[in-house]
Design a protein around this motif. Structure first.
Motif, PDB file in Angstrom:
ATOM      1  N   ALA A 198      22.298 -23.264   1.857  1.00  0.00           N
ATOM      2  CA  ALA A 198      21.216 -23.033   2.816  1.00  0.00           C
ATOM      3  C   ALA A 198      21.764 -22.841   4.228  1.00  0.00           C
ATOM      4  CB  ALA A 198      20.235 -24.200   2.784  1.00  0.00           C
ATOM      5  N   THR A 199      22.782 -23.626   4.607  1.00  0.00           N
ATOM      6  CA  THR A 199      23.360 -23.494   5.939  1.00  0.00           C
ATOM      7  C   THR A 199      24.038 -22.142   6.105  1.00  0.00           C
ATOM      8  OG1 THR A 199      23.702 -25.884   6.134  1.00  0.00           O
ATOM      9  CG2 THR A 199      25.008 -24.480   7.569  1.00  0.00           C
ATOM     10  N   TYR A 200      24.785 -21.722   5.104  1.00  0.00           N
ATOM     11  CA  TYR A 200      25.439 -20.411   5.167  1.00  0.00           C
ATOM     12  C   TYR A 200      24.393 -19.303   5.306  1.00  0.00           C
ATOM     13  CZ  TYR A 200      28.053 -16.264   3.782  1.00  0.00           C
ATOM     14  OH  TYR A 200      28.607 -15.007   3.748  1.00  0.00           O
ATOM     15  N   THR A 201      23.339 -19.370   4.497  1.00  0.00           N
ATOM     16  CA  THR A 201      22.288 -18.352   4.552  1.00  0.00           C
ATOM     17  C   THR A 201      21.629 -18.333   5.922  1.00  0.00           C
ATOM     18  OG1 THR A 201      21.882 -18.585   2.178  1.00  0.00           O
ATOM     19  CG2 THR A 201      20.134 -17.564   3.493  1.00  0.00           C
ATOM     20  N   ALA A 202      21.334 -19.513   6.475  1.00  0.00           N
ATOM     21  CA  ALA A 202      20.718 -19.582   7.801  1.00  0.00           C
ATOM     22  C   ALA A 202      21.627 -18.962   8.853  1.00  0.00           C
ATOM     23  CB  ALA A 202      20.415 -21.038   8.161  1.00  0.00           C
ATOM     24  N   ALA A 203      22.922 -19.278   8.794  1.00  0.00           N
ATOM     25  CA  ALA A 203      23.864 -18.758   9.789  1.00  0.00           C
ATOM     26  C   ALA A 203      23.934 -17.238   9.743  1.00  0.00           C
ATOM     27  CB  ALA A 203      25.240 -19.367   9.560  1.00  0.00           C
ATOM     28  N   HIS A 204      23.948 -16.671   8.539  1.00  0.00           N
ATOM     29  CA  HIS A 204      24.102 -15.222   8.438  1.00  0.00           C
ATOM     30  C   HIS A 204      22.789 -14.475   8.668  1.00  0.00           C
ATOM     31  CE1 HIS A 204      28.372 -14.686   7.272  1.00  0.00           C
ATOM     32  NE2 HIS A 204      28.245 -15.994   7.216  1.00  0.00           N
ATOM     33  N   LEU A 205      21.661 -15.114   8.394  1.00  0.00           N
ATOM     34  CA  LEU A 205      20.396 -14.511   8.803  1.00  0.00           C
ATOM     35  C   LEU A 205      20.305 -14.481  10.328  1.00  0.00           C
ATOM     36  CD1 LEU A 205      17.903 -16.097   6.252  1.00  0.00           C
ATOM     37  CD2 LEU A 205      18.610 -13.697   6.354  1.00  0.00           C
ATOM     38  N   MET A 206      20.704 -15.582  10.965  1.00  0.00           N
ATOM     39  CA  MET A 206      20.733 -15.615  12.431  1.00  0.00           C
ATOM     40  C   MET A 206      21.638 -14.520  12.973  1.00  0.00           C
ATOM     41  SD  MET A 206      22.608 -18.470  14.731  1.00  0.00           S
ATOM     42  CE  MET A 206      22.841 -18.329  16.498  1.00  0.00           C
ATOM     43  N   LEU A 207      22.845 -14.409  12.411  1.00  0.00           N
ATOM     44  CA  LEU A 207      23.802 -13.409  12.857  1.00  0.00           C
ATOM     45  C   LEU A 207      23.200 -12.013  12.790  1.00  0.00           C
ATOM     46  CD1 LEU A 207      26.718 -12.566  13.630  1.00  0.00           C
ATOM     47  CD2 LEU A 207      27.236 -12.555  11.167  1.00  0.00           C
ATOM     48  N   ARG A 208      22.573 -11.685  11.668  1.00  0.00           N
ATOM     49  CA  ARG A 208      22.009 -10.350  11.500  1.00  0.00           C
ATOM     50  C   ARG A 208      20.821 -10.124  12.441  1.00  0.00           C
ATOM     51  NH1 ARG A 208      23.071  -7.000   7.489  1.00  0.00           N
ATOM     52  NH2 ARG A 208      24.809  -7.501   6.113  1.00  0.00           N
ATOM     53  N   ARG A 209      20.000 -11.139  12.626  1.00  0.00           N
ATOM     54  CA  ARG A 209      18.847 -10.985  13.513  1.00  0.00           C
ATOM     55  C   ARG A 209      19.303 -10.718  14.947  1.00  0.00           C
ATOM     56  NH1 ARG A 209      14.068 -13.774  12.348  1.00  0.00           N
ATOM     57  NH2 ARG A 209      13.471 -13.281  14.497  1.00  0.00           N
ATOM     58  N   ILE A 210      20.287 -11.486  15.419  1.00  0.00           N
ATOM     59  CA  ILE A 210      20.725 -11.347  16.804  1.00  0.00           C
ATOM     60  C   ILE A 210      21.483 -10.028  16.999  1.00  0.00           C
ATOM     61  CG2 ILE A 210      22.136 -12.333  18.630  1.00  0.00           C
ATOM     62  CD1 ILE A 210      19.561 -13.879  18.035  1.00  0.00           C
ATOM     63  N   LEU A 211      22.411  -9.718  16.099  1.00  0.00           N
ATOM     64  CA  LEU A 211      23.141  -8.457  16.240  1.00  0.00           C
ATOM     65  C   LEU A 211      22.202  -7.260  16.101  1.00  0.00           C
ATOM     66  CD1 LEU A 211      26.448  -9.192  14.307  1.00  0.00           C
ATOM     67  CD2 LEU A 211      26.091  -9.130  16.780  1.00  0.00           C
TER      68      LEU A 211
END
Length: 259
Positions: free
Chosen positions: A73-86
């Protein structure tokens, strides 16, 4: 240039309050640094399963490889955040952000610093430690790291791999302070090595990133390395070149991940 959190106010980070999740952003110019901090508590992630659909195949495979659901869940949250911001910087939907790997400075193979494989993309670096995710975005190569305080045995074991002057600083601290001193040094080191693109392929005893003092070496030339206030734990960022403007720590709430 060595830049610390300055009590006088020069180039200090503005931690501010929670920031709305952005829809569009200006790509940072050289000399500027954007920092994004997400607090994603394990209890919130357990109660709010995240949709991994915006991730690419490699990211979904990586997420599925975690044995512990909390790590997944933490990995998924981090990479969703990354994609949203980029995606906000590039003005594209999160699933359309494409990633690549730069050439490794140590061996020349294509497993160096992560990069966005799209025209006009900024440099970025991502780190997650505990319930925190830290993202740095800049106009020049950047590295970030955030860590929680480690156990005493980790401090003694890993400190042996650091620069001799860093080891002396850690061991000179009172026993109850050693974990904090070690972690502050370690996040600077990780951020710098990630910015270089080598990671721990470059020996961590080669560069000094301690607290300074008479007779200690200078920090690495050509880089700005800053301590980043992240609340619980420690954080740092390293950017190639000098910062010429104030940098912000923009705090995001996990609810934006499901919007």
């Amino acid at each position: 240039m060595q830049l610390h959190v300055d009590p006088a106010g020069t180039l200090r980070p503005d931690t501010g309050h929670d920031t709305p999740w952005p829809r569009t952003l200006d790509v940072p110019a050289e000399g500027t640094l954007d920092l994004w901090l997400l607090h994603a508590p394990a209890a919130w992630l357990a109660a709010n399963p995240l949709d991994p659909a915006p991730l690419d195949e490699r990211e979904r495979e990586r997420a599925a490889s975690f044995v512990r659901p909390a790590d997944r869940a933490t990995y998924t949250a981090a990479h969703l955040m990354l994609r949203r911001i980029l995606g906000a910087y590039l003005d594209v939907p999160a699933p359309e952000v494409r990633f690549a790997r730069e050439t490794c400075p140590c061996c020349g193979e294509p497993h160096g610093r992560p990069a966005v494989d799209m025209p006009g993309a900024p440099h970025f670096s991502l780190s997650h430690g505990g319930e925190l995710v830290l993202l740095g975005v800049a106009g020049a190569p950047v590295g970030v790291d955030t860590e929680q305080l480690p156990a005493a045995h980790t401090v003694s074991d890993v400190a042996e791999a650091l620069h001799p002057d860093e080891r002396r600083e850690i061991m000179a601290a009172a026993p109850e302070r050693r974990a904090a001193v070690f972690t502050r040094l370690w996040v600077r080191k990780e951020a710098y090595l990630k910015g270089l693109g080598t990671g721990l392929g470059r020996s961590p005893d080669l560069d000094y990133l301690g607290n300074g003092g008479p007779g200690t070496p200078a920090w690495p030339a050509g880089w700005t390395i800053v301590d980043v206030p992240v609340g619980a734990g420690h954080g740092a960022a390293a950017v190639r070149g000098e910062l010429n403007s104030r940098y912000d720590v923009r705090r995001l709430t996990p609810e934006g991940l499901t919007a």
